[in-house]
Design a protein around this motif. Structure first.
Motif, PDB file in Angstrom:
ATOM      1  N   VAL A 184       0.821  -1.203   0.000  1.00 57.58           N
ATOM      2  CA  VAL A 184       0.000   0.000   0.000  1.00 57.58           C
ATOM      3  C   VAL A 184       0.858   1.258   0.000  1.00 57.58           C
ATOM      4  CG1 VAL A 184      -1.879  -1.142   1.224  1.00 57.58           C
ATOM      5  CG2 VAL A 184      -0.197   0.183   2.511  1.00 57.58           C
ATOM      6  N   GLU A 185       0.285   2.325  -0.508  1.00 54.74           N
ATOM      7  CA  GLU A 185       0.876   3.651  -0.397  1.00 54.74           C
ATOM      8  C   GLU A 185      -0.184   4.609   0.115  1.00 54.74           C
ATOM      9  OE1 GLU A 185       1.055   6.340  -4.013  1.00 54.74           O
ATOM     10  OE2 GLU A 185       1.245   4.383  -5.013  1.00 54.74           O
ATOM     11  N   VAL A 186       0.264   5.606   0.883  1.00 52.93           N
ATOM     12  CA  VAL A 186      -0.646   6.606   1.444  1.00 52.93           C
ATOM     13  C   VAL A 186      -0.351   7.946   0.792  1.00 52.93           C
ATOM     14  CG1 VAL A 186      -1.346   7.848   3.530  1.00 52.93           C
ATOM     15  CG2 VAL A 186      -0.853   5.392   3.639  1.00 52.93           C
ATOM     16  N   ARG A 187      -1.381   8.563   0.254  1.00 54.24           N
ATOM     17  CA  ARG A 187      -1.257   9.879  -0.364  1.00 54.24           C
ATOM     18  C   ARG A 187      -1.936  10.920   0.527  1.00 54.24           C
ATOM     19  NH1 ARG A 187      -2.283   8.580  -6.853  1.00 54.24           N
ATOM     20  NH2 ARG A 187      -0.684   6.924  -6.977  1.00 54.24           N
ATOM     21  N   VAL A 188      -1.251  12.027   0.729  1.00 49.38           N
ATOM     22  CA  VAL A 188      -1.731  13.069   1.646  1.00 49.38           C
ATOM     23  C   VAL A 188      -1.971  14.362   0.874  1.00 49.38           C
ATOM     24  CG1 VAL A 188      -1.213  14.409   3.718  1.00 49.38           C
ATOM     25  CG2 VAL A 188      -0.363  12.050   3.509  1.00 49.38           C
ATOM     26  N   ILE A 189      -3.112  14.988   1.124  1.00 48.95           N
ATOM     27  CA  ILE A 189      -3.389  16.330   0.607  1.00 48.95           C
ATOM     28  C   ILE A 189      -3.715  17.217   1.792  1.00 48.95           C
ATOM     29  CG2 ILE A 189      -4.926  17.771  -0.783  1.00 48.95           C
ATOM     30  CD1 ILE A 189      -5.229  15.522  -2.743  1.00 48.95           C
ATOM     31  N   TRP A 190      -3.081  18.382   1.851  1.00 44.87           N
ATOM     32  CA  TRP A 190      -3.256  19.309   2.979  1.00 44.87           C
ATOM     33  C   TRP A 190      -4.376  20.305   2.698  1.00 44.87           C
ATOM     34  CZ3 TRP A 190      -0.778  17.636   7.046  1.00 44.87           C
ATOM     35  CH2 TRP A 190       0.384  16.883   6.882  1.00 44.87           C
ATOM     36  N   ALA A 191      -5.256  20.462   3.662  1.00 43.89           N
ATOM     37  CA  ALA A 191      -6.319  21.467   3.566  1.00 43.89           C
ATOM     38  C   ALA A 191      -5.838  22.824   4.061  1.00 43.89           C
ATOM     39  CB  ALA A 191      -7.534  21.029   4.384  1.00 43.89           C
ATOM     40  N   ASN A 192      -4.753  22.818   4.852  1.00 40.55           N
ATOM     41  CA  ASN A 192      -4.220  24.050   5.447  1.00 40.55           C
ATOM     42  C   ASN A 192      -5.276  24.784   6.260  1.00 40.55           C
ATOM     43  OD1 ASN A 192      -1.502  23.852   4.408  1.00 40.55           O
ATOM     44  ND2 ASN A 192      -2.390  24.266   2.398  1.00 40.55           N
ATOM     45  N   SER A 193      -6.099  24.010   6.907  1.00 41.67           N
ATOM     46  CA  SER A 193      -7.149  24.543   7.782  1.00 41.67           C
ATOM     47  C   SER A 193      -7.655  23.399   8.637  1.00 41.67           C
ATOM     48  CB  SER A 193      -8.302  25.112   6.953  1.00 41.67           C
ATOM     49  OG  SER A 193      -9.388  25.491   7.785  1.00 41.67           O
ATOM     50  N   TRP A 194      -8.020  23.726   9.880  1.00 36.45           N
ATOM     51  CA  TRP A 194      -8.644  22.706  10.718  1.00 36.45           C
ATOM     52  C   TRP A 194     -10.081  22.456  10.283  1.00 36.45           C
ATOM     53  CZ3 TRP A 194      -5.254  20.023  13.104  1.00 36.45           C
ATOM     54  CH2 TRP A 194      -4.130  20.602  13.724  1.00 36.45           C
ATOM     55  N   TYR A 195     -10.739  23.506   9.822  1.00 41.53           N
ATOM     56  CA  TYR A 195     -12.154  23.377   9.477  1.00 41.53           C
ATOM     57  C   TYR A 195     -12.445  24.199   8.232  1.00 41.53           C
ATOM     58  CZ  TYR A 195     -17.260  23.533   9.793  1.00 41.53           C
ATOM     59  OH  TYR A 195     -18.604  23.436   9.517  1.00 41.53           O
ATOM     60  N   ASP A 196     -12.574  23.513   7.119  1.00 43.94           N
ATOM     61  CA  ASP A 196     -12.968  24.134   5.857  1.00 43.94           C
ATOM     62  C   ASP A 196     -13.601  23.048   5.000  1.00 43.94           C
ATOM     63  OD1 ASP A 196     -13.134  25.224   3.243  1.00 43.94           O
ATOM     64  OD2 ASP A 196     -11.516  26.638   3.696  1.00 43.94           O
ATOM     65  N   PRO A 197     -14.915  22.827   5.176  1.00 41.26           N
ATOM     66  CA  PRO A 197     -15.576  21.723   4.473  1.00 41.26           C
ATOM     67  C   PRO A 197     -15.343  21.725   2.969  1.00 41.26           C
ATOM     68  CG  PRO A 197     -17.036  22.635   6.134  1.00 41.26           C
ATOM     69  CD  PRO A 197     -15.852  23.549   6.072  1.00 41.26           C
ATOM     70  N   GLY A 198     -15.273  22.904   2.362  1.00 38.91           N
ATOM     71  CA  GLY A 198     -15.052  22.977   0.919  1.00 38.91           C
ATOM     72  C   GLY A 198     -13.692  22.427   0.523  1.00 38.91           C
ATOM     73  N   LYS A 199     -12.650  22.864   1.217  1.00 39.95           N
ATOM     74  CA  LYS A 199     -11.302  22.382   0.920  1.00 39.95           C
ATOM     75  C   LYS A 199     -11.150  20.903   1.266  1.00 39.95           C
ATOM     76  CE  LYS A 199      -8.688  26.698   1.405  1.00 39.95           C
ATOM     77  NZ  LYS A 199      -7.609  27.380   2.179  1.00 39.95           N
ATOM     78  N   GLU A 200     -11.791  20.490   2.347  1.00 40.08           N
ATOM     79  CA  GLU A 200     -11.705  19.088   2.748  1.00 40.08           C
ATOM     80  C   GLU A 200     -12.354  18.187   1.694  1.00 40.08           C
ATOM     81  OE1 GLU A 200     -12.925  18.517   6.953  1.00 40.08           O
ATOM     82  OE2 GLU A 200     -12.684  20.695   7.107  1.00 40.08           O
ATOM     83  N   ARG A 201     -13.498  18.619   1.204  1.00 40.48           N
ATOM     84  CA  ARG A 201     -14.188  17.838   0.158  1.00 40.48           C
ATOM     85  C   ARG A 201     -13.352  17.794  -1.118  1.00 40.48           C
ATOM     86  NH1 ARG A 201     -18.985  15.979  -1.898  1.00 40.48           N
ATOM     87  NH2 ARG A 201     -19.297  16.366  -4.127  1.00 40.48           N
ATOM     88  N   GLU A 202     -12.798  18.927  -1.495  1.00 40.00           N
ATOM     89  CA  GLU A 202     -11.980  18.977  -2.704  1.00 40.00           C
ATOM     90  C   GLU A 202     -10.786  18.033  -2.582  1.00 40.00           C
ATOM     91  OE1 GLU A 202      -9.456  22.244  -5.372  1.00 40.00           O
ATOM     92  OE2 GLU A 202     -10.522  22.873  -3.558  1.00 40.00           O
ATOM     93  N   ALA A 203     -10.135  18.031  -1.421  1.00 35.36           N
ATOM     94  CA  ALA A 203      -8.996  17.144  -1.202  1.00 35.36           C
ATOM     95  C   ALA A 203      -9.423  15.681  -1.286  1.00 35.36           C
ATOM     96  CB  ALA A 203      -8.362  17.442   0.149  1.00 35.36           C
ATOM     97  N   ALA A 204     -10.553  15.349  -0.667  1.00 33.64           N
ATOM     98  CA  ALA A 204     -11.043  13.973  -0.684  1.00 33.64           C
ATOM     99  C   ALA A 204     -11.372  13.536  -2.108  1.00 33.64           C
ATOM    100  CB  ALA A 204     -12.270  13.848   0.208  1.00 33.64           C
ATOM    101  N   MET A 205     -12.015  14.387  -2.854  1.00 27.15           N
ATOM    102  CA  MET A 205     -12.363  14.054  -4.235  1.00 27.15           C
ATOM    103  C   MET A 205     -11.118  13.857  -5.094  1.00 27.15           C
ATOM    104  SD  MET A 205     -15.561  13.639  -4.662  1.00 27.15           S
ATOM    105  CE  MET A 205     -17.235  14.086  -4.193  1.00 27.15           C
TER     106      MET A 205
END
Length: 362
Positions: A184-205
């Motif tokens: 397995v490999e783990v890929r990380v995307i940073w939201a650069n915020s503790w709480y930003d649903p828009g950025k979190e969703r974009e990163a997940a997508m």
């Protein structure tokens, strides 16, 4: 009425109370303040701390009066709110985010008779101390499940900021997954915020588009779990149970439980026995728990996870048991050794198996 308006009215009331006779003042409840970095909502980091606050109220009744301000940015606004709590009669102030640390330190110097507790930091003084939970314990178990169940061998992780607390979770998740599936490999995307649903969703997508079929997050909202549910992949929630937002997606969640710690701390402060000692509790302390495992997890995997969970709780297994090797191939911990808290608290690297690079990596 807004919480900030309520706060100002409370401050005025405390000013009046200061003029009352000593006997009346002695009967007044102890004021306890909470500073929250995100909205309380119905799930997430702040929601779990607010459950702890409510448990505190239930335990102490009219002996205490709790107050809170939510959505306080980690900056000058945080220092102002912390100072207002102290100046308006709070006996104890809980500041519940890493970025509040330096402001707590500054205000604590100015109010030596107020006790300050700071979540996830590392500084302390005579009247303030840090507290934290061993999030990485649950992360390791999440990784084991992900490593066993992934079809693509790509795991996605939405992170807030590259600080030790977050890196511990990413590395533990990776090590857990690779303990059962070295491919397995783990890929990380940073939201650069503790709480930003828009950025979190974009990163997940984005992670899903890159082939990740297992997601998790170190951010405050339910966006990652919701994205996983929408796209038909699996997820591991964080902070609190988010299964109502992803009944099929959520395999389990690493949840935090602060109520007992808050009760012990307030009891010690009121009794005059509190000491500025850092607290870092885990599964054995009831501060970290997994939510019920999704029936989609194979029975043999469930048994494996429960066995590991019992060992972590008993102290017979530590997720950061060597060898620990970083991305560059450097051994950070020898085979069989257990990483101590000092090393965990300074973690500034990714382990092998994380394919992303740290923002400051050369």
């Amino acid at each position: 009425m807004t919480h900030r308006r309520q706060f100002m009215l409370c401050a005025a009331a405390f000013a009046v109370a200061a003029t009352l006779p000593l006997s009346a003042a002695a009967e007044a409840p102890a004021k306890v303040g909470f500073v929250y970095v995100s909205p309380i909502g119905d799930a997430g980091w702040t929601f779990q701390h607010d459950l702890g606050r409510k448990a505190l109220e239930a335990a102490f009744g009219d002996r205490i009066e709790t107050r809170y301000v939510e959505s306080v940015a980690e900056g000058a606004d945080a220092e102002r709110v912390i100072r207002e709590f102290a100046a308006s009669g709070s006996k104890i102030v809980f500041a519940t985010s890493f970025g509040y640390m330096n402001y707590v330190e500054r205000v604590a110097r100015q109010f030596p008779n107020v006790t300050f507790l700071h979540a996830t930091g590392y500084k302390s003084a005579k009247n303030f101390a840090p507290y934290n939970a061993r999030f990485y314990e649950g992360r390791y178990l999440n990784g084991v499940i992900a490593g066993k169940m992934t079809k693509s061998n790509v795991l996605g992780y939405v992170g807030a900021f590259p600080i030790p607390e977050v890196l511990q979770g990413i590395n533990a998740f990776t090590m857990g997954a690779r303990s059962v599936n070295p491919n397995v490999e783990v890929r990380v995307i940073w939201a650069n915020s503790w709480y930003d649903p828009g950025k979190e969703r974009e990163a997940a997508m984005t992670l899903i588009s890159q082939g990740a079929d297992m997601l998790t997050h170190h951010t405050d909202s339910t966006a990652t779990v919701q994205a996983a549910e929408e796209k038909g992949v699996h997820a591991f929630a964080y902070h609190s149970d988010m299964s109502k937002y992803g009944p099929k997606a959520q395999l389990t969640a690493t949840t935090h439980h602060w109520g007992e710690f808050y009760k012990r701390t307030v009891d010690a402060v009121l009794a005059g026995t509190w000491k500025p000692e850092g607290v870092w509790g885990g599964m054995k302390d009831g501060m970290i728990k997994l939510t019920p495992l999704n029936p989609a997890i194979p029975e043999d995997v469930q048994t494996m996870v429960r066995d590991l969970e019992a060992k972590i709780t008993a102290g017979s297994f530590h997720p950061f048991t060597g060898p620990v090797v970083d991305q560059a191939g450097t051994e950070r911990l020898a085979t069989g050794a257990v990483m101590d808290d000092a090393a965990l608290g300074k973690m500034d690297y990714f382990v092998q198996g994380v394919s992303s690079r740290l923002p400051n990596a050369k």
